[in-house]
Design an enzyme around this catalytic site. Structure first.
Site, PDB file in Angstrom:
ATOM      1  N   CYS A  84       0.831  -1.205   0.000  1.00 50.50           N
ATOM      2  CA  CYS A  84       0.000   0.000   0.000  1.00 50.50           C
ATOM      3  C   CYS A  84       0.873   1.265   0.000  1.00 50.50           C
ATOM      4  O   CYS A  84       1.507   1.561  -0.992  1.00 50.50           O
ATOM      5  CB  CYS A  84      -0.995  -0.048   1.158  1.00 50.50           C
ATOM      6  SG  CYS A  84      -2.408   1.049   0.931  1.00 50.50           S
ATOM      7  N   HIS A 176      -3.332  -4.858   1.128  1.00 57.18           N
ATOM      8  CA  HIS A 176      -2.811  -5.282   2.424  1.00 57.18           C
ATOM      9  C   HIS A 176      -2.896  -6.801   2.534  1.00 57.18           C
ATOM     10  O   HIS A 176      -3.984  -7.343   2.708  1.00 57.18           O
ATOM     11  CB  HIS A 176      -3.631  -4.650   3.558  1.00 57.18           C
ATOM     12  CG  HIS A 176      -3.428  -3.183   3.701  1.00 57.18           C
ATOM     13  ND1 HIS A 176      -2.539  -2.642   4.598  1.00 57.18           N
ATOM     14  CD2 HIS A 176      -3.986  -2.138   3.047  1.00 57.18           C
ATOM     15  CE1 HIS A 176      -2.564  -1.325   4.507  1.00 57.18           C
ATOM     16  NE2 HIS A 176      -3.428  -0.999   3.566  1.00 57.18           N
ATOM     17  N   GLU A 178      -1.502  -8.511   5.011  1.00 55.69           N
ATOM     18  CA  GLU A 178      -1.319  -8.898   6.412  1.00 55.69           C
ATOM     19  C   GLU A 178      -2.595  -9.186   7.201  1.00 55.69           C
ATOM     20  O   GLU A 178      -2.544  -9.944   8.172  1.00 55.69           O
ATOM     21  CB  GLU A 178      -0.457  -7.858   7.143  1.00 55.69           C
ATOM     22  CG  GLU A 178      -1.115  -6.533   7.430  1.00 55.69           C
ATOM     23  CD  GLU A 178      -1.179  -5.581   6.242  1.00 55.69           C
ATOM     24  OE1 GLU A 178      -1.723  -4.484   6.416  1.00 55.69           O
ATOM     25  OE2 GLU A 178      -0.701  -5.929   5.150  1.00 55.69           O
TER      26      GLU A 178
END
Length: 193
Positions: A84, A176, A178
């Site tokens: 990002c 993202h 994660e």
């Protein structure tokens, strides 16, 4: 896999989520350290530059000297995964005017907030080069890659914009990885070591 030390730049963003994801991807075969000051990156086998607010993160990178260490490490072949805002920071060019100079590592041209504001955040199933099944990606006020040179391998696209790209030891993701349980992008980073 040889035991590896992964540095997660920890000025802003989903730091703990990246640490947890990378620890899971390592499977006990290494360690993850948070990078908040100079002197840590040179001892890392891989680096993660999380999302957040690109101007804020870039300011911390410049003020602490960590940005210069990341540039030196990436230039010498250390794997770097930027997500990002991290993608914006490592790019060669940003379409919009910024209050910082990108690190100029990944040979791409990016545009900020390509899909809209925070309220326009979304998830999408991506067909990723080399993946046997779609990857569910989380886009939060995400950038996109709108131009790239032939030395850049585009891994995934939405319409005519790239959202995942790799160049040698560098990987830039507009989304993202994660917050998901899917560790495939973290594993790509580790495989580059």
């Amino acid at each position: 896999m040889v035991s590896s030390r992964i540095g997660v730049v920890a000025f802003q963003g989903d730091v703990s989520e990246h640490v947890t994801a990378m620890e899971r991807a390592l499977g006990g075969e290494g360690s993850v350290v948070e990078v908040r000051r100079a002197g840590i990156v040179p001892d890392c086998d891989g680096i993660v530059l999380p999302g957040g607010e690109s101007t804020t993160i870039a300011g911390h990178l410049a003020r602490t000297g960590v940005g210069d260490e990341i540039r030196a490490a990436a230039t010498s072949g250390v794997p770097l995964m930027a997500t990002c805002a991290g993608l914006i920071i490592i790019s060669k060019e940003v379409v919009e005017e910024t209050r910082f100079l990108p690190l100029g590592l990944l040979d791409v041209r990016v545009t900020r907030n390509a899909f809209g504001s925070q309220k326009d955040s979304f998830e999408a199933d991506l067909d990723v080069e080399g993946f046997s099944s779609p990857y569910r990606a989380v886009f939060i006020r995400a950038p996109a890659i709108v131009g790239w040179n032939s030395n850049v391998e585009v891994l995934a696209k939405i319409e005519d914009m790239a959202v995942a790209a790799k160049q040698d030891n560098l990987m830039g993701l507009a989304f993202h990885p994660e917050p998901t349980e899917d560790l495939r992008f973290h594993e790509i980073c580790l495989d580059m070591i």
